[in-house]
Structure formats: C-alpha cells, structure tokens
Design a protein around this motif. Structure first.
Motif, PDB file in Angstrom:
ATOM      1  N   ALA A  17       8.672  -1.298   4.413  1.00 31.32           N
ATOM      2  CA  ALA A  17       9.188  -1.997   3.223  1.00 31.32           C
ATOM      3  C   ALA A  17       8.105  -2.103   2.146  1.00 31.32           C
ATOM      4  O   ALA A  17       8.394  -1.928   0.955  1.00 31.32           O
ATOM      5  N   ASP A  18       6.865  -2.366   2.566  1.00 29.76           N
ATOM      6  CA  ASP A  18       5.758  -2.471   1.611  1.00 29.76           C
ATOM      7  C   ASP A  18       5.444  -1.112   0.986  1.00 29.76           C
ATOM      8  O   ASP A  18       5.161  -1.014  -0.204  1.00 29.76           O
ATOM      9  N   ARG A  19       5.485  -0.065   1.822  1.00 27.98           N
ATOM     10  CA  ARG A  19       5.222   1.293   1.326  1.00 27.98           C
ATOM     11  C   ARG A  19       6.302   1.709   0.320  1.00 27.98           C
ATOM     12  O   ARG A  19       6.002   2.252  -0.745  1.00 27.98           O
ATOM     13  N   VAL A  20       7.562   1.432   0.652  1.00 24.66           N
ATOM     14  CA  VAL A  20       8.666   1.775  -0.245  1.00 24.66           C
ATOM     15  C   VAL A  20       8.545   1.004  -1.557  1.00 24.66           C
ATOM     16  O   VAL A  20       8.745   1.570  -2.643  1.00 24.66           O
ATOM     17  N   ALA A  21       8.188  -0.276  -1.470  1.00 26.43           N
ATOM     18  CA  ALA A  21       8.049  -1.093  -2.690  1.00 26.43           C
ATOM     19  C   ALA A  21       6.925  -0.556  -3.573  1.00 26.43           C
ATOM     20  O   ALA A  21       7.086  -0.448  -4.800  1.00 26.43           O
ATOM     21  N   LEU A  22       5.797  -0.193  -2.975  1.00 23.46           N
ATOM     22  CA  LEU A  22       4.674   0.339  -3.757  1.00 23.46           C
ATOM     23  C   LEU A  22       5.032   1.698  -4.356  1.00 23.46           C
ATOM     24  O   LEU A  22       4.741   1.965  -5.525  1.00 23.46           O
ATOM     25  N   PHE A  23       5.702   2.547  -3.570  1.00 25.48           N
ATOM     26  CA  PHE A  23       6.084   3.862  -4.087  1.00 25.48           C
ATOM     27  C   PHE A  23       7.102   3.717  -5.210  1.00 25.48           C
ATOM     28  O   PHE A  23       7.031   4.449  -6.204  1.00 25.48           O
ATOM     29  N   ASP A  24       8.033   2.772  -5.083  1.00 28.54           N
ATOM     30  CA  ASP A  24       8.996   2.523  -6.165  1.00 28.54           C
ATOM     31  C   ASP A  24       8.281   2.058  -7.431  1.00 28.54           C
ATOM     32  O   ASP A  24       8.677   2.415  -8.540  1.00 28.54           O
TER      33      ASP A  24
END
Length: 94
Positions: A17-24
């Motif tokens: 979830a953190d990786r997806v949020a940062l990539f977004d």
C-alpha cells in the motif's frame, strides 16, 4: 513535450500500500503536465550489490511524456524519498 523512460527501485520490505501510494504520487507529478504511456512492474529482483542494507528491490519501469520542469520535480522528490533505493530517468530518442 519529450518522451522519457524511468526505473524506480523501491525497498523490498516496503508495504504494498505504501509503495503504491508513493508510485501514484510520482505518477501524479508526471501527469501534471504530461502523460504516462506504459507502466511495467518487474517486481522483486535481486540487486547487483547491497544498497542501504537491502539485497532485493521492487522494480517499476515507466514510459511517459513530460516537460523538463516535471522531470526536475520527479528527480527531486525521488532523491528525498527514503523508500526509493535508486532511480534513473532517461530521455527516449524518437
């Protein structure tokens, strides 16, 4: 607007979830005045050498069009983002 290709290597122990949020967030910087044409998640891969005590990283390749100003901001944000182990942004010849 010019075409670019970028690879981001995220910490392997980062929650999805953190990786997806940062990539977004990184995609959002690009999309302020550009467009993303392709995202290719390579997933977890072994690093050639240890980086910040990490032996693996989560790779994401992205192809996009953006202005020079967006590239500078993207580079600045990834340099200060601790979960990003390495990144590389290159201009694609047309």
């Amino acid at each position: 607007m010019k075409k670019y290709e970028a690879v981001f290597i995220f910490r392997s122990n980062l929650e999805e979830a953190d990786r997806v949020a940062l990539f977004d967030k990184l995609k959002g910087i690009i999309e302020t005045d550009g467009s993303v044409s392709k995202v290719d998640e390579w997933g977890l891969r072994k690093l050639a050498y240890e980086i910040k005590d990490q032996r693996e990283g989560y790779y994401i390749l992205i192809n996009f069009e953006a202005s020079h100003k967006s590239i500078q901001e993207l580079d600045r944000i990834t340099k200060i983002s601790e979960p990003v182990l390495r990144h590389l942004i290159v201009r694609v010849e047309e």
